[in-house]
Design an enzyme around this catalytic site. Structure first.
Site, PDB file in Angstrom:
ATOM      1  N   VAL A  12       0.829  -1.212   0.000  1.00 24.89           N
ATOM      2  CA  VAL A  12       0.000   0.000   0.000  1.00 24.89           C
ATOM      3  C   VAL A  12       0.861   1.258   0.000  1.00 24.89           C
ATOM      4  O   VAL A  12       0.650   2.179  -0.792  1.00 24.89           O
ATOM      5  CB  VAL A  12      -0.968  -0.020   1.212  1.00 24.89           C
ATOM      6  CG1 VAL A  12      -1.560   1.356   1.473  1.00 24.89           C
ATOM      7  CG2 VAL A  12      -2.083  -1.007   0.948  1.00 24.89           C
ATOM      8  N   ARG A 155      -6.272  -3.061  -5.034  1.00 23.16           N
ATOM      9  CA  ARG A 155      -6.154  -4.527  -5.029  1.00 23.16           C
ATOM     10  C   ARG A 155      -4.774  -4.898  -5.533  1.00 23.16           C
ATOM     11  O   ARG A 155      -4.330  -4.353  -6.556  1.00 23.16           O
ATOM     12  CB  ARG A 155      -7.194  -5.157  -5.983  1.00 23.16           C
ATOM     13  CG  ARG A 155      -8.619  -4.952  -5.573  1.00 23.16           C
ATOM     14  CD  ARG A 155      -9.544  -5.155  -6.756  1.00 23.16           C
ATOM     15  NE  ARG A 155      -9.249  -4.200  -7.825  1.00 23.16           N
ATOM     16  CZ  ARG A 155      -9.810  -4.211  -9.037  1.00 23.16           C
ATOM     17  NH1 ARG A 155     -10.698  -5.133  -9.340  1.00 23.16           N
ATOM     18  NH2 ARG A 155      -9.493  -3.309  -9.949  1.00 23.16           N
ATOM     19  N   GLY A 261      -8.122 -15.613   0.273  1.00 20.22           N
ATOM     20  CA  GLY A 261      -6.902 -15.485   1.071  1.00 20.22           C
ATOM     21  C   GLY A 261      -6.413 -14.061   0.974  1.00 20.22           C
ATOM     22  O   GLY A 261      -7.207 -13.133   0.831  1.00 20.22           O
ATOM     23  N   CYS A 264      -5.692  -9.167   3.331  1.00 17.13           N
ATOM     24  CA  CYS A 264      -6.774  -8.307   3.828  1.00 17.13           C
ATOM     25  C   CYS A 264      -8.022  -9.057   4.295  1.00 17.13           C
ATOM     26  O   CYS A 264      -8.407  -8.941   5.453  1.00 17.13           O
ATOM     27  CB  CYS A 264      -7.158  -7.292   2.755  1.00 17.13           C
ATOM     28  SG  CYS A 264      -5.848  -6.099   2.465  1.00 17.13           S
ATOM     29  N   LYS A 267      -7.914 -11.225   7.651  1.00 18.86           N
ATOM     30  CA  LYS A 267      -7.697 -10.470   8.901  1.00 18.86           C
ATOM     31  C   LYS A 267      -8.799  -9.419   9.114  1.00 18.86           C
ATOM     32  O   LYS A 267      -9.206  -9.172  10.241  1.00 18.86           O
ATOM     33  CB  LYS A 267      -6.303  -9.845   8.925  1.00 18.86           C
ATOM     34  CG  LYS A 267      -6.139  -8.566   8.151  1.00 18.86           C
ATOM     35  CD  LYS A 267      -4.801  -7.927   8.421  1.00 18.86           C
ATOM     36  CE  LYS A 267      -4.532  -6.747   7.513  1.00 18.86           C
ATOM     37  NZ  LYS A 267      -5.448  -5.622   7.645  1.00 18.86           N
TER      38      LYS A 267
END
Ligand code: NAD
Length: 434
Positions: A12, A155, A261, A264, A267
């Site tokens: 990010v 993404r 999976g 992001c 969690k």
């Protein structure tokens, strides 16, 4: 033009830092990992992300983007500070925000004049208040600042495009001055008429979790429909195609598979579910999506087990390790569960991913990695497709059959032609299409 600091140079932070510099601002990306910053200074990109290298190098050449480990100096020289460090899953499913807290403390200690402090990391609802308290406590003398929540929706695999052309930008802040500064940071997006939503901090934090949890729910729902299709002789592809034509549903995120999976969804769903329990408004839907996802990963292992009648002493090729195509990220990838299941059952794993072999070596050093699907599949008892890389869609199935010991295929992404598999006498299974 603003001076911007982006703290945390991962998937990010690096994309956001490079993207904001492309908007015309002066950006310094900071990380605590020396080797990462050294690589970036040499023009090398520590992660795999399409178009990122060009974006980074273009802005470095233009003198708008640089990299450092010197956080204190960077804070002092910036008008806006973005926090983009990791928030992995911690105890009891709640997000571990210790890295965000560390950064907040450092920012507080080094505040010398008014700044906008903006969290891009995904943090639990209510974290904004905690961060402000940490900053206030760490300040050497009272300095005015504004706190913003600006969640990120990019993404992996299409992160550059997502950042430069977002569906919307969320700016959660209680000050018009800071809102105006943030609008200036994103000003090139006005040309595309990108919606910029002004909310309060808690609402911005909630928007991120509500969005990710909804997408995870959609995936778990479609996986359950696919599983039911298998029992009733329906075809999930035709079902989801028709569902997607309904504007209320939309065709996105309607692909069945081995379970979601990535860094992001697992969690973030756990975090919002745990928060809902803590606040006594238990989110049964999200809890069900999490449970379904775990069961889906297990279901894939059981499918393979039944297809080849046990793993013991079998050589099994795993094609695709990344949690999705076009990334080297294997965090929470369904491949991890699959590999684990095979090893526990006494089988041997021959792994191949076009990009993510090295990332997976951190999880499994005791399996064999190959540089091509042909090498991985040579003389194996079965092949499992775990990631829908284009290279696997285009595989020559005739050639594949000729190099395998036994013609068993589990296609957890439904990318292979059933007609061709049948014609070539493969023994196969997939998700919702048998
Ligand atoms: P990441 O693990 O790839 O990167 C985090 C970076 O922060 C690492 O390079 C790490 O070294 C650095 N870091 C940690 N502590 C630091 C400190 N004290 N000072 C400076 N740097 C520090 O994580 P990511 O995937 O980029 O995710 C970052 C945040 O963004 C998370 O909260 C995540 O949930 C959120 N997010 C991720 C995605 C995604 O697709 N990866 C999308 C949207 C939001």
């Amino acid at each position: 033009m603003k001076n911007i600091a982006v703290i945390g140079t991962g998937y990010v932070g690096l994309v956001s830092g490079a993207g904001i510099s492309d908007f015309g601002h002066y950006v310094t990306c900071v990380d605590i990992i020396d080797s990462k910053i050294t690589l970036l200074k040499k023009g090398q990109i520590p992660i795999y992300e399409p178009e990122l290298k060009e974006l980074v190098n273009r802005n470095v050449r233009a003198g708008r983007l640089n990299f450092t480990t010197k956080i204190e100096k960077t804070i002092k020289n910036s008008d806006v500070i973005f926090i983009a460090v990791g928030t992995p899953e911690g105890e009891n499913g709640l997000a571990d925000i210790s890295a965000v807290e560390d950064v907040a403390r450092t920012i507080g200690r080094n505040l010398s004049d008014y700044k906008v402090i903006c969290t891009k990391s995904t943090v639990p609802i209510g974290t904004g208040e905690k961060i402000c308290k940490i900053i206030d406590d760490a300040m050497l003398k009272p300095i005015k600042y504004d706190y913003v929540s600006n969640p990120e929706f990019l993404r992996e695999g299409s992160a550059v495009n997502d950042f430069l052309r977002p569906d919307r930008v969320i700016i959660g802040v209680n000050s018009y001055k800071a809102f105006d500064i943030m609008k200036k940071v994103y000003s090139p997006l006005f040309i595309n008429e990108t919606p910029i939503l002004h909310t309060n901090v808690a609402t911005a934090e909630m928007i991120k979790y509500a969005s990710n949890a909804f997408l995870a729910l959609k995936i778990s729902y479609v996986n359950e429909i696919a599983n039911l299709c298998e029992e009733v002789g329906a075809d999930i592809h035709q079902v989801t195609k028709a569902m997607g034509q309904d504007g209320r549903i939309s065709k996105k995120f309607l692909h069945p598979g081995p379970g979601y999976g990535g860094s992001c969804f697992p969690k973030d769903t756990n975090a919002i579910a745990s928060l809902s329990i803590e606040k006594s408004v238990k989110m049964h839907t999200v809890l069900a999506a999490i449970k379904t996802n775990n069961k889906q990963k297990l279901r894939m292992i059981n499918k393979l087990d039944s297809l080849i009648n046990g793993f013991n002493q079998k050589n099994i090729a795993i094609l695709g390790l990344a949690f999705k195509p076009n990334t080297d990220d294997v965090r929470e990838s369904a491949s991890i569960d699959m590999i684990d299941g095979i090893i526990k059952g006494g089988g041997h794993v021959m792994a191949y991913d076009p990009i993510a072999n090295d990332s997976m070596k951190k999880y499994f050093s005791n399996i064999t990695y190959f540089d091509s699907w042909e090498d991985a599949c040579s003389d194996v008892d079965a092949v499992v497709i775990m990631t829908e890389w284009n290279e696997f869609r285009a595989m020559d199935l005739k050639k594949l059959k000729s190099i395998m010991k036994s013609p068993f295929i589990l296609d957890t992404r439904n990318i292979l032609s059933i007609n061709l598999l049948k014609k070539l006498n493969f023994k196969y299974d997939n998700v919702g299409r048998t």
